[in-house]
Design an enzyme around this catalytic site. Sequence first.
Site, mmCIF file in Angstrom:
data_model
loop_
_atom_site.group_PDB
_atom_site.id
_atom_site.type_symbol
_atom_site.label_atom_id
_atom_site.label_comp_id
_atom_site.label_asym_id
_atom_site.label_seq_id
_atom_site.Cartn_x
_atom_site.Cartn_y
_atom_site.Cartn_z
ATOM 1 N N HIS A 195 36.308 -14.162 -29.184
ATOM 2 C CA HIS A 195 35.052 -15.158 -28.815
ATOM 3 C C HIS A 195 33.965 -15.226 -29.909
ATOM 4 O O HIS A 195 33.234 -16.143 -29.690
ATOM 5 C CB HIS A 195 34.482 -14.440 -27.602
ATOM 6 N N LYS A 199 31.455 -19.111 -31.089
ATOM 7 C CA LYS A 199 30.085 -19.319 -31.013
ATOM 8 C C LYS A 199 29.729 -20.397 -31.955
ATOM 9 O O LYS A 199 30.151 -20.594 -33.023
ATOM 10 C CB LYS A 199 29.439 -17.739 -31.765
ATOM 11 N N GLU A 233 23.384 -4.465 -31.323
ATOM 12 C CA GLU A 233 23.465 -4.821 -30.070
ATOM 13 C C GLU A 233 22.468 -3.850 -29.340
ATOM 14 O O GLU A 233 21.967 -2.674 -29.649
ATOM 15 C CB GLU A 233 24.637 -4.333 -29.299
ATOM 16 N N HIS A 257 35.698 -9.386 -34.550
ATOM 17 C CA HIS A 257 34.626 -10.166 -34.955
ATOM 18 C C HIS A 257 33.740 -10.115 -36.267
ATOM 19 O O HIS A 257 33.707 -11.140 -36.934
ATOM 20 C CB HIS A 257 33.393 -9.830 -33.905
HETATM 21 C C1 BG6 Z 1 32.887 -7.509 -27.276
HETATM 22 C C2 BG6 Z 1 32.845 -5.975 -27.617
HETATM 23 O O1 BG6 Z 1 34.274 -7.887 -27.959
HETATM 24 O O2 BG6 Z 1 31.847 -7.987 -27.835
HETATM 25 C C3 BG6 Z 1 31.669 -5.528 -26.773
HETATM 26 O O3 BG6 Z 1 33.983 -5.302 -26.901
HETATM 27 C C4 BG6 Z 1 30.363 -6.120 -27.332
HETATM 28 O O4 BG6 Z 1 31.380 -3.921 -27.036
HETATM 29 C C5 BG6 Z 1 30.689 -7.719 -27.364
HETATM 30 O O5 BG6 Z 1 29.295 -5.581 -26.627
HETATM 31 C C6 BG6 Z 1 29.537 -8.625 -28.133
HETATM 32 O O6 BG6 Z 1 29.787 -9.755 -27.792
HETATM 33 P P1 BG6 Z 1 28.589 -10.700 -27.906
HETATM 34 O O7 BG6 Z 1 29.007 -12.332 -27.828
HETATM 35 O O8 BG6 Z 1 27.401 -10.541 -26.862
HETATM 36 O O9 BG6 Z 1 27.894 -10.469 -29.210
#
Ligand code: BG6
Length: 507
Positions: A195, A199, A233, A257
Amino acid sequence: MDNLITIQRAQPAPPCTVVIFGASGDLAKRKLIPSLYNLVACGEGMMPAKSAVVGFARREMSIDEFRKSAHDWTVRFSRLKVDEACWAKFADSLDYLSGLDHPEGFVKLKAKLEAIEKARGIPPNRVYYLAIPPEAIGDSVKRLTEAGLIYKPDAPHFSRVVVEKPIGHDLPSALEVNRTLVKYLDESQIFRIDHYLGKETVQNLLVLRFSNNIFERLWGARNVDHVQITVAEAEGVGSRAMYYDHSGALRDMVQNHILQVLTMLTMEAPVSLDSAAIRDAKLNVLRTLRPITPADARTNTVRARYSAGVDEEGKPAPGYLDEQGIADNSRTETYVALKTYVDNWRWSGVPFFIRTGKRMKRRASSIYVQFKDVPQILFNRDSKIPANGLMIRIQPDEGFSFDVMTKRPGLDLVLSPVRMNLSYNTTFGSGASPEGYERLLLDVMDGDHTLFISAQFVEKSWEFVQGILDSWKDGARVPLVEYPAGGWGPKEADELIRLAGRVWHEP
Ligand code: BG6
Protein backbone atom coordinates in the site's frame (compact mmCIF):
# COMPACT_ATOMS: atom_id res chain seq x y z
CA MET A 1 -4.73 26.05 -10.82
CA ASP A 2 -3.14 27.00 -14.17
CA ASN A 3 -0.79 24.94 -16.31
CA LEU A 4 -2.02 21.53 -15.25
CA ILE A 5 -0.53 18.79 -17.40
CA THR A 6 -2.76 15.73 -17.42
CA ILE A 7 -0.74 12.64 -18.27
CA GLN A 8 -3.37 10.07 -17.44
CA ARG A 9 -6.92 10.32 -16.20
CA ALA A 10 -8.20 7.75 -13.72
CA GLN A 11 -10.83 5.72 -15.52
CA PRO A 12 -13.95 4.49 -13.75
CA ALA A 13 -13.60 0.78 -13.12
CA PRO A 14 -15.55 -1.71 -15.20
CA PRO A 15 -18.50 -3.25 -13.33
CA CYS A 16 -17.24 -6.17 -11.28
CA THR A 17 -17.56 -7.98 -7.97
CA VAL A 18 -14.86 -7.61 -5.33
CA VAL A 19 -14.66 -10.58 -2.98
CA ILE A 20 -12.81 -9.81 0.26
CA PHE A 21 -11.31 -12.95 1.77
CA GLY A 22 -10.91 -12.38 5.51
CA ALA A 23 -13.74 -9.83 5.57
CA SER A 24 -13.89 -9.54 9.34
CA GLY A 25 -10.15 -8.92 9.72
CA ASP A 26 -8.29 -5.75 10.56
CA LEU A 27 -7.41 -4.83 6.98
CA ALA A 28 -10.98 -5.16 5.72
CA LYS A 29 -12.22 -3.00 8.60
CA ARG A 30 -9.67 -0.23 8.49
CA LYS A 31 -8.83 -0.02 4.83
CA LEU A 32 -10.68 -2.14 2.29
CA ILE A 33 -14.33 -1.47 3.09
CA PRO A 34 -13.80 2.28 3.73
CA SER A 35 -11.74 2.58 0.51
CA LEU A 36 -14.39 0.80 -1.55
CA TYR A 37 -17.02 3.11 -0.09
CA ASN A 38 -14.89 6.09 -1.17
CA LEU A 39 -14.70 4.73 -4.69
CA VAL A 40 -18.43 4.24 -5.22
CA ALA A 41 -20.58 6.52 -7.28
CA CYS A 42 -21.37 8.96 -4.50
CA GLY A 43 -17.74 9.27 -3.40
CA GLU A 44 -15.04 9.58 -6.05
CA GLY A 45 -17.44 8.10 -8.60
CA MET A 46 -14.89 5.57 -9.80
CA MET A 47 -16.75 2.36 -9.09
CA PRO A 48 -20.02 1.80 -10.91
CA ALA A 49 -22.98 1.63 -8.52
CA LYS A 50 -23.93 -1.76 -9.97
CA SER A 51 -20.68 -3.36 -8.80
CA ALA A 52 -20.84 -5.61 -5.78
CA VAL A 53 -18.67 -6.36 -2.75
CA VAL A 54 -18.83 -9.75 -1.07
CA GLY A 55 -17.28 -10.43 2.32
CA PHE A 56 -15.98 -13.99 2.52
CA ALA A 57 -14.70 -15.30 5.83
CA ARG A 58 -14.76 -18.25 8.19
CA ARG A 59 -17.32 -17.22 10.67
CA GLU A 60 -21.08 -17.15 10.28
CA MET A 61 -22.59 -13.70 10.04
CA SER A 62 -25.87 -12.52 8.54
CA ILE A 63 -25.80 -10.04 5.68
CA ASP A 64 -27.42 -7.45 7.91
CA GLU A 65 -24.79 -7.91 10.57
CA PHE A 66 -22.07 -7.54 7.95
CA ARG A 67 -23.65 -4.38 6.56
CA LYS A 68 -24.00 -2.91 10.03
CA SER A 69 -20.34 -3.65 10.92
CA ALA A 70 -19.19 -2.31 7.55
CA HIS A 71 -21.08 0.91 8.27
CA ASP A 72 -19.41 1.29 11.67
CA TRP A 73 -15.94 0.64 10.24
CA THR A 74 -16.49 3.14 7.46
CA VAL A 75 -17.76 5.86 9.77
CA ARG A 76 -14.64 5.34 11.85
CA PHE A 77 -11.96 4.95 9.18
CA SER A 78 -13.18 6.49 5.93
CA ARG A 79 -11.35 9.45 4.37
CA LEU A 80 -14.64 10.94 3.14
CA LYS A 81 -17.36 11.59 5.66
CA VAL A 82 -20.14 9.01 5.36
CA ASP A 83 -23.25 10.35 3.68
CA GLU A 84 -26.14 8.15 4.81
CA ALA A 85 -28.02 8.30 1.48
CA CYS A 86 -24.87 7.16 -0.34
CA TRP A 87 -24.24 4.57 2.28
CA ALA A 88 -27.66 3.06 1.69
CA LYS A 89 -26.75 2.55 -1.99
CA PHE A 90 -23.36 1.10 -1.11
CA ALA A 91 -24.88 -1.16 1.56
CA ASP A 92 -27.18 -2.56 -1.07
CA SER A 93 -24.12 -3.80 -2.98
CA LEU A 94 -22.67 -5.56 0.10
CA ASP A 95 -23.11 -9.26 0.64
CA TYR A 96 -21.55 -11.85 2.93
CA LEU A 97 -20.72 -15.54 2.89
CA SER A 98 -18.99 -17.85 5.36
CA GLY A 99 -17.09 -21.01 4.42
CA LEU A 100 -13.63 -19.68 3.56
CA ASP A 101 -12.09 -22.66 5.36
CA HIS A 102 -13.91 -25.39 3.38
CA PRO A 103 -13.80 -26.39 -0.28
CA GLU A 104 -17.64 -26.40 -0.27
CA GLY A 105 -17.53 -22.75 0.76
CA PHE A 106 -15.98 -22.00 -2.65
CA VAL A 107 -18.73 -23.89 -4.45
CA LYS A 108 -21.24 -21.75 -2.57
CA LEU A 109 -19.21 -18.66 -3.43
CA LYS A 110 -19.54 -19.48 -7.12
CA ALA A 111 -23.31 -19.82 -6.84
CA LYS A 112 -23.51 -16.58 -4.85
CA LEU A 113 -21.47 -14.64 -7.39
CA GLU A 114 -23.58 -15.90 -10.27
CA ALA A 115 -26.76 -14.93 -8.42
CA ILE A 116 -25.42 -11.45 -7.64
CA GLU A 117 -24.28 -10.88 -11.21
CA LYS A 118 -27.65 -11.93 -12.55
CA ALA A 119 -29.60 -9.80 -10.09
CA ARG A 120 -27.44 -6.70 -10.66
CA GLY A 121 -27.04 -7.21 -14.40
CA ILE A 122 -23.23 -7.10 -14.34
CA PRO A 123 -20.66 -9.19 -16.23
CA PRO A 124 -18.78 -11.91 -14.31
CA ASN A 125 -15.66 -9.79 -13.73
CA ARG A 126 -14.17 -10.70 -10.38
CA VAL A 127 -11.48 -9.49 -8.03
CA TYR A 128 -10.54 -11.85 -5.19
CA TYR A 129 -8.77 -9.91 -2.47
CA LEU A 130 -6.83 -12.29 -0.22
CA ALA A 131 -6.64 -10.38 3.07
CA ILE A 132 -5.67 -13.61 4.86
CA PRO A 133 -2.53 -15.02 6.52
CA PRO A 134 0.19 -16.13 4.09
CA GLU A 135 -0.17 -19.80 5.01
CA ALA A 136 -3.79 -19.71 3.81
CA ILE A 137 -2.99 -18.30 0.35
CA GLY A 138 -2.10 -21.63 -1.26
CA ASP A 139 -5.35 -23.34 -0.25
CA SER A 140 -7.50 -20.40 -1.28
CA VAL A 141 -5.99 -20.13 -4.75
CA LYS A 142 -6.26 -23.88 -5.24
CA ARG A 143 -9.90 -23.89 -4.14
CA LEU A 144 -10.74 -20.93 -6.35
CA THR A 145 -9.32 -22.81 -9.31
CA GLU A 146 -11.04 -26.08 -8.45
CA ALA A 147 -14.37 -24.32 -8.03
CA GLY A 148 -14.02 -22.88 -11.55
CA LEU A 149 -13.64 -19.33 -10.28
CA ILE A 150 -10.44 -18.55 -12.19
CA TYR A 151 -10.75 -17.96 -15.94
CA LYS A 152 -8.13 -18.44 -18.59
CA PRO A 153 -6.12 -15.19 -18.93
CA ASP A 154 -7.50 -14.56 -22.43
CA ALA A 155 -11.15 -15.08 -21.38
CA PRO A 156 -13.55 -12.22 -22.18
CA HIS A 157 -14.00 -11.46 -18.47
CA PHE A 158 -11.41 -11.14 -15.77
CA SER A 159 -10.63 -12.98 -12.55
CA ARG A 160 -7.84 -11.24 -10.63
CA VAL A 161 -6.27 -12.18 -7.33
CA VAL A 162 -4.82 -9.60 -4.95
CA VAL A 163 -2.20 -10.93 -2.56
CA GLU A 164 -1.42 -8.97 0.58
CA LYS A 165 1.86 -8.88 2.41
CA PRO A 166 3.52 -10.63 4.05
CA ILE A 167 4.42 -12.68 1.00
CA GLY A 168 6.34 -15.33 2.88
CA HIS A 169 8.16 -15.24 6.18
CA ASP A 170 11.64 -15.59 4.71
CA LEU A 171 13.22 -16.22 1.32
CA PRO A 172 12.31 -19.94 1.00
CA SER A 173 8.66 -19.37 2.00
CA ALA A 174 8.35 -16.36 -0.32
CA LEU A 175 9.63 -18.50 -3.21
CA GLU A 176 7.07 -21.11 -2.23
CA VAL A 177 4.19 -18.59 -2.26
CA ASN A 178 5.24 -17.37 -5.70
CA ARG A 179 5.47 -20.93 -7.00
CA THR A 180 1.98 -21.69 -5.70
CA LEU A 181 0.53 -18.56 -7.25
CA VAL A 182 1.90 -19.27 -10.72
CA LYS A 183 0.80 -22.88 -10.51
CA TYR A 184 -2.84 -21.75 -10.55
CA LEU A 185 -2.74 -18.26 -12.03
CA ASP A 186 -1.26 -16.44 -14.95
CA GLU A 187 1.13 -13.65 -13.85
CA SER A 188 -1.27 -11.12 -15.44
CA GLN A 189 -3.95 -12.22 -12.94
CA ILE A 190 -1.76 -11.71 -9.86
CA PHE A 191 -1.64 -8.36 -8.04
CA ARG A 192 0.89 -8.33 -5.17
CA ILE A 193 0.00 -5.27 -3.23
CA ASP A 194 2.13 -2.87 -1.18
CA HIS A 195 0.00 0.00 0.00
CA TYR A 196 2.99 2.36 0.20
CA LEU A 197 2.97 2.42 -3.60
CA GLY A 198 -0.54 3.85 -3.43
CA LYS A 199 0.58 6.81 -1.32
CA GLU A 200 0.57 10.14 -3.13
CA THR A 201 4.06 11.16 -2.09
CA VAL A 202 5.54 7.83 -3.11
CA GLN A 203 3.97 8.18 -6.56
CA ASN A 204 5.17 11.76 -6.60
CA LEU A 205 8.78 10.56 -6.39
CA LEU A 206 8.57 9.75 -10.09
CA VAL A 207 7.13 13.15 -10.92
CA LEU A 208 9.52 15.04 -8.68
CA ARG A 209 12.53 13.30 -10.17
CA PHE A 210 11.61 13.08 -13.82
CA SER A 211 9.69 16.27 -14.43
CA ASN A 212 12.13 18.65 -12.70
CA ASN A 213 15.50 19.01 -14.28
CA ILE A 214 17.13 20.46 -11.19
CA PHE A 215 16.65 17.41 -9.00
CA GLU A 216 17.53 14.72 -11.50
CA ARG A 217 20.78 16.46 -12.37
CA LEU A 218 21.82 16.37 -8.73
CA TRP A 219 20.58 12.85 -8.08
CA GLY A 220 23.58 10.65 -7.41
CA ALA A 221 27.02 10.25 -5.88
CA ARG A 222 28.48 13.41 -7.39
CA ASN A 223 26.20 15.66 -5.41
CA VAL A 224 24.49 13.62 -2.73
CA ASP A 225 26.28 13.05 0.57
CA HIS A 226 23.85 10.52 1.97
CA VAL A 227 20.17 9.57 2.16
CA GLN A 228 17.96 8.82 5.17
CA ILE A 229 14.65 6.99 5.04
CA THR A 230 12.59 7.09 8.23
CA VAL A 231 9.25 5.41 8.79
CA ALA A 232 8.26 6.19 12.37
CA GLU A 233 5.00 5.08 13.91
CA ALA A 234 3.54 6.38 17.15
CA GLU A 235 1.31 3.34 17.65
CA GLY A 236 2.48 0.25 19.45
CA VAL A 237 1.72 -3.29 18.37
CA GLY A 238 -1.98 -2.79 19.21
CA SER A 239 -4.20 -5.79 18.67
CA ARG A 240 -1.91 -7.46 16.13
CA ALA A 241 0.37 -9.28 18.56
CA MET A 242 -0.29 -12.67 17.01
CA TYR A 243 0.97 -11.58 13.61
CA TYR A 244 3.57 -9.04 14.69
CA ASP A 245 5.40 -11.12 17.27
CA HIS A 246 6.23 -13.59 14.49
CA SER A 247 7.19 -10.89 12.11
CA GLY A 248 9.04 -7.89 13.60
CA ALA A 249 9.97 -4.58 12.04
CA LEU A 250 12.42 -5.95 9.47
CA ARG A 251 9.90 -8.26 7.84
CA ASP A 252 6.91 -6.00 8.46
CA MET A 253 8.30 -2.74 7.07
CA VAL A 254 11.75 -3.05 5.48
CA GLN A 255 11.24 -6.06 3.20
CA ASN A 256 8.33 -4.34 1.48
CA HIS A 257 7.42 -0.67 2.11
CA ILE A 258 10.89 0.72 2.70
CA LEU A 259 12.54 -1.15 -0.15
CA GLN A 260 9.75 0.09 -2.43
CA VAL A 261 10.46 3.66 -1.39
CA LEU A 262 14.21 3.16 -1.76
CA THR A 263 13.91 1.78 -5.28
CA MET A 264 11.52 4.52 -6.43
CA LEU A 265 13.97 7.06 -5.08
CA THR A 266 17.10 5.65 -6.68
CA MET A 267 16.07 3.86 -9.89
CA GLU A 268 17.27 5.02 -13.30
CA ALA A 269 14.73 6.74 -15.53
CA PRO A 270 12.45 3.97 -16.83
CA VAL A 271 12.30 3.72 -20.62
CA SER A 272 8.60 4.62 -20.47
CA LEU A 273 5.76 4.98 -17.98
CA ASP A 274 4.73 1.46 -18.83
CA SER A 275 4.33 -0.83 -15.82
CA ALA A 276 6.95 -3.34 -17.04
CA ALA A 277 9.49 -0.55 -17.58
CA ILE A 278 9.02 0.86 -14.09
CA ARG A 279 9.17 -2.56 -12.48
CA ASP A 280 12.41 -3.33 -14.37
CA ALA A 281 14.01 -0.09 -13.28
CA LYS A 282 13.17 -0.82 -9.65
CA LEU A 283 14.39 -4.38 -9.85
CA ASN A 284 17.75 -3.16 -11.14
CA VAL A 285 18.25 -1.22 -7.91
CA LEU A 286 17.64 -4.32 -5.81
CA ARG A 287 20.20 -6.18 -7.91
CA THR A 288 22.82 -3.68 -6.76
CA LEU A 289 21.80 -3.30 -3.13
CA ARG A 290 24.84 -4.24 -1.04
CA PRO A 291 24.02 -7.35 1.02
CA ILE A 292 24.46 -7.22 4.77
CA THR A 293 26.55 -10.14 5.98
CA PRO A 294 27.39 -11.63 9.38
CA ALA A 295 30.78 -9.92 9.13
CA ASP A 296 29.34 -6.39 8.96
CA ALA A 297 25.90 -6.78 10.56
CA ARG A 298 27.10 -5.35 13.85
CA THR A 299 28.21 -2.04 12.32
CA ASN A 300 25.42 -1.84 9.77
CA THR A 301 22.31 -2.90 11.66
CA VAL A 302 20.55 -2.15 14.93
CA ARG A 303 17.60 -4.09 16.25
CA ALA A 304 15.58 -2.95 19.20
CA ARG A 305 12.24 -3.12 20.94
CA TYR A 306 10.38 -0.51 22.93
CA SER A 307 10.38 -0.48 26.69
CA ALA A 308 7.83 1.37 28.82
CA GLY A 309 7.58 5.08 28.13
CA VAL A 310 4.94 7.44 26.85
CA ASP A 311 2.57 7.49 23.90
CA GLU A 312 2.09 10.36 21.48
CA GLU A 313 -0.05 12.25 23.97
CA GLY A 314 2.48 11.84 26.74
CA LYS A 315 0.41 9.21 28.58
CA PRO A 316 2.20 6.16 30.02
CA ALA A 317 2.67 3.38 27.46
CA PRO A 318 3.69 -0.22 28.29
CA GLY A 319 6.83 -1.86 27.00
CA TYR A 320 6.54 -4.39 24.17
CA LEU A 321 6.81 -7.40 26.48
CA ASP A 322 3.85 -6.11 28.52
CA GLU A 323 1.58 -5.74 25.48
CA GLN A 324 -1.32 -8.16 25.31
CA GLY A 325 -0.52 -11.39 23.47
CA ILE A 326 3.28 -10.99 23.39
CA ALA A 327 5.25 -14.03 24.51
CA ASP A 328 7.33 -13.50 27.69
CA ASN A 329 10.41 -14.80 25.95
CA SER A 330 9.82 -12.82 22.74
CA ARG A 331 12.95 -11.63 20.90
CA THR A 332 11.03 -9.71 18.23
CA GLU A 333 12.32 -6.29 17.19
CA THR A 334 9.94 -3.35 16.90
CA TYR A 335 12.68 -1.08 15.54
CA VAL A 336 15.40 -1.53 12.99
CA ALA A 337 18.10 0.78 11.67
CA LEU A 338 20.37 -0.09 8.74
CA LYS A 339 23.17 1.33 6.72
CA THR A 340 23.47 0.09 3.16
CA TYR A 341 24.66 1.11 -0.30
CA VAL A 342 23.29 0.98 -3.81
CA ASP A 343 26.40 -0.27 -5.59
CA ASN A 344 25.81 1.07 -9.06
CA TRP A 345 27.44 3.82 -11.08
CA ARG A 346 25.03 6.53 -9.99
CA TRP A 347 25.04 5.87 -6.25
CA SER A 348 28.51 4.49 -5.70
CA GLY A 349 29.75 5.28 -2.18
CA VAL A 350 26.59 7.07 -0.99
CA PRO A 351 25.38 5.62 2.32
CA PHE A 352 21.65 4.98 2.76
CA PHE A 353 20.46 5.05 6.35
CA ILE A 354 17.12 3.41 7.03
CA ARG A 355 15.16 3.32 10.27
CA THR A 356 11.68 2.28 11.21
CA GLY A 357 10.02 1.64 14.52
CA LYS A 358 6.82 1.45 16.48
CA ARG A 359 6.04 3.62 19.52
CA MET A 360 8.24 6.43 18.36
CA LYS A 361 7.79 10.08 19.18
CA ARG A 362 5.23 10.70 16.46
CA ARG A 363 3.99 9.27 13.19
CA ALA A 364 6.29 10.59 10.49
CA SER A 365 7.63 8.99 7.33
CA SER A 366 10.12 10.84 5.23
CA ILE A 367 13.09 10.71 2.93
CA TYR A 368 15.95 13.09 3.56
CA VAL A 369 18.50 13.65 0.80
CA GLN A 370 21.51 15.54 2.06
CA PHE A 371 23.67 17.17 -0.57
CA LYS A 372 27.43 17.57 -0.37
CA ASP A 373 29.05 20.50 1.37
CA VAL A 374 30.08 23.48 -0.70
CA PRO A 375 33.88 23.78 -1.08
CA GLN A 376 35.72 24.99 2.00
CA ILE A 377 36.43 28.39 0.56
CA LEU A 378 34.50 31.68 0.79
CA PHE A 379 31.65 31.20 3.25
CA ASN A 380 32.57 27.68 4.25
CA ARG A 381 36.20 28.44 5.03
CA ASP A 382 36.26 29.35 8.72
CA SER A 383 32.91 28.15 9.92
CA LYS A 384 31.03 25.11 8.70
CA ILE A 385 27.77 25.95 7.00
CA PRO A 386 24.98 23.36 6.86
CA ALA A 387 24.62 21.39 3.65
CA ASN A 388 21.49 21.65 1.51
CA GLY A 389 18.90 19.04 2.29
CA LEU A 390 15.74 17.92 0.56
CA MET A 391 13.13 16.48 2.91
CA ILE A 392 10.34 14.54 1.19
CA ARG A 393 7.52 14.02 3.68
CA ILE A 394 5.54 10.87 2.87
CA GLN A 395 3.12 11.31 5.77
CA PRO A 396 1.32 12.68 7.62
CA ASP A 397 1.98 16.27 6.42
CA GLU A 398 2.66 15.31 2.80
CA GLY A 399 4.97 17.56 0.85
CA PHE A 400 8.61 18.49 0.67
CA SER A 401 11.00 21.12 1.88
CA PHE A 402 14.40 22.26 0.76
CA ASP A 403 16.96 23.69 3.17
CA VAL A 404 19.14 26.40 1.64
CA MET A 405 21.48 29.07 2.99
CA THR A 406 20.64 32.70 2.58
CA LYS A 407 21.83 36.11 3.76
CA ARG A 408 19.89 37.44 6.67
CA PRO A 409 18.71 40.96 5.80
CA GLY A 410 20.78 43.62 7.51
CA LEU A 411 24.06 45.48 7.35
CA ASP A 412 26.02 42.55 8.76
CA LEU A 413 26.89 39.63 6.52
CA VAL A 414 25.10 36.87 8.40
CA LEU A 415 24.18 33.56 6.82
CA SER A 416 21.00 31.85 7.83
CA PRO A 417 19.57 28.45 6.87
CA VAL A 418 16.00 28.75 5.59
CA ARG A 419 13.45 26.16 4.61
CA MET A 420 11.45 26.35 1.39
CA ASN A 421 8.36 24.32 2.01
CA LEU A 422 5.59 22.80 -0.09
CA SER A 423 2.72 21.32 1.84
CA TYR A 424 0.12 19.34 -0.11
CA ASN A 425 -2.60 20.43 2.28
CA THR A 426 -1.88 24.11 1.85
CA THR A 427 -1.35 23.96 -1.91
CA PHE A 428 -3.95 21.42 -2.96
CA GLY A 429 -6.38 21.55 -0.02
CA SER A 430 -6.65 19.05 2.79
CA GLY A 431 -8.21 15.66 2.10
CA ALA A 432 -7.16 15.82 -1.57
CA SER A 433 -4.99 12.70 -1.31
CA PRO A 434 -6.88 9.46 -1.73
CA GLU A 435 -6.05 6.63 0.65
CA GLY A 436 -3.40 4.33 -0.89
CA TYR A 437 -5.85 1.45 -1.03
CA GLU A 438 -8.33 3.46 -3.10
CA ARG A 439 -5.81 4.01 -5.88
CA LEU A 440 -4.64 0.40 -5.75
CA LEU A 441 -8.12 -1.17 -5.70
CA LEU A 442 -9.04 0.92 -8.71
CA ASP A 443 -5.86 -0.18 -10.50
CA VAL A 444 -6.70 -3.85 -9.89
CA MET A 445 -10.18 -3.34 -11.34
CA ASP A 446 -8.56 -1.58 -14.31
CA GLY A 447 -5.89 -4.29 -14.68
CA ASP A 448 -2.98 -1.86 -14.27
CA HIS A 449 0.09 -3.50 -12.70
CA THR A 450 2.30 -0.40 -12.44
CA LEU A 451 1.95 0.03 -8.69
CA PHE A 452 2.09 -3.69 -7.88
CA ILE A 453 5.06 -5.85 -7.07
CA SER A 454 6.56 -8.36 -9.43
CA ALA A 455 7.52 -11.87 -8.34
CA GLN A 456 11.17 -10.98 -8.95
CA PHE A 457 10.95 -7.92 -6.69
CA VAL A 458 9.54 -10.06 -3.89
CA GLU A 459 12.34 -12.56 -4.30
CA LYS A 460 15.17 -10.02 -4.54
CA SER A 461 13.90 -8.02 -1.59
CA TRP A 462 13.72 -11.17 0.51
CA GLU A 463 17.28 -12.06 -0.53
CA PHE A 464 18.47 -8.77 0.97
CA VAL A 465 16.40 -9.22 4.14
CA GLN A 466 17.40 -12.87 4.48
CA GLY A 467 21.05 -11.77 4.74
CA ILE A 468 20.11 -9.68 7.77
CA LEU A 469 17.96 -12.40 9.33
CA ASP A 470 20.81 -14.87 8.96
CA SER A 471 23.22 -12.41 10.54
CA TRP A 472 20.87 -11.91 13.48
CA LYS A 473 20.35 -15.61 14.09
CA ASP A 474 23.24 -15.73 16.51
CA GLY A 475 21.62 -13.41 19.09
CA ALA A 476 24.99 -12.21 20.42
CA ARG A 477 26.21 -10.74 17.13
CA VAL A 478 23.65 -7.94 16.99
CA PRO A 479 22.03 -7.87 20.42
CA LEU A 480 18.40 -6.84 20.78
CA VAL A 481 18.53 -3.48 22.58
CA GLU A 482 15.74 -1.30 23.99
CA TYR A 483 14.43 2.22 23.50
CA PRO A 484 11.83 3.99 25.62
CA ALA A 485 8.41 4.36 24.01
CA GLY A 486 7.90 7.94 22.85
CA GLY A 487 11.42 8.73 21.63
CA TRP A 488 13.33 8.52 18.35
CA GLY A 489 14.75 5.05 18.93
CA PRO A 490 17.78 3.51 20.64
CA LYS A 491 21.09 5.27 21.21
CA GLU A 492 22.74 2.46 19.21
CA ALA A 493 21.03 3.84 16.09
CA ASP A 494 22.50 7.28 16.79
CA GLU A 495 25.84 5.58 17.13
CA LEU A 496 25.40 3.72 13.83
CA ILE A 497 24.99 6.96 11.91
CA ARG A 498 27.52 8.90 14.04
CA LEU A 499 30.23 6.38 13.20
CA ALA A 500 29.53 7.16 9.55
CA GLY A 501 30.03 10.88 10.32
CA ARG A 502 26.34 11.89 10.00
CA VAL A 503 23.34 12.54 12.25
CA TRP A 504 19.65 11.65 11.93
CA HIS A 505 17.39 14.46 10.80
CA GLU A 506 14.07 14.76 12.56
CA PRO A 507 11.53 13.46 10.01
C1 BG6 B 1 1.56 -2.33 7.50
C2 BG6 B 1 2.28 -2.94 8.67
O1 BG6 B 1 1.93 -2.95 6.31
O2 BG6 B 1 1.88 -0.95 7.41
C3 BG6 B 1 1.90 -2.23 9.94
O3 BG6 B 1 1.93 -4.31 8.77
C4 BG6 B 1 2.16 -0.75 9.81
O4 BG6 B 1 2.62 -2.75 11.05
C5 BG6 B 1 1.50 -0.21 8.55
O5 BG6 B 1 1.60 -0.12 10.95
C6 BG6 B 1 1.90 1.23 8.31
O6 BG6 B 1 1.12 1.76 7.29
P1 BG6 B 1 0.82 3.32 7.21
O7 BG6 B 1 0.09 3.50 5.93
O8 BG6 B 1 0.02 3.67 8.43
O9 BG6 B 1 2.17 3.97 7.23
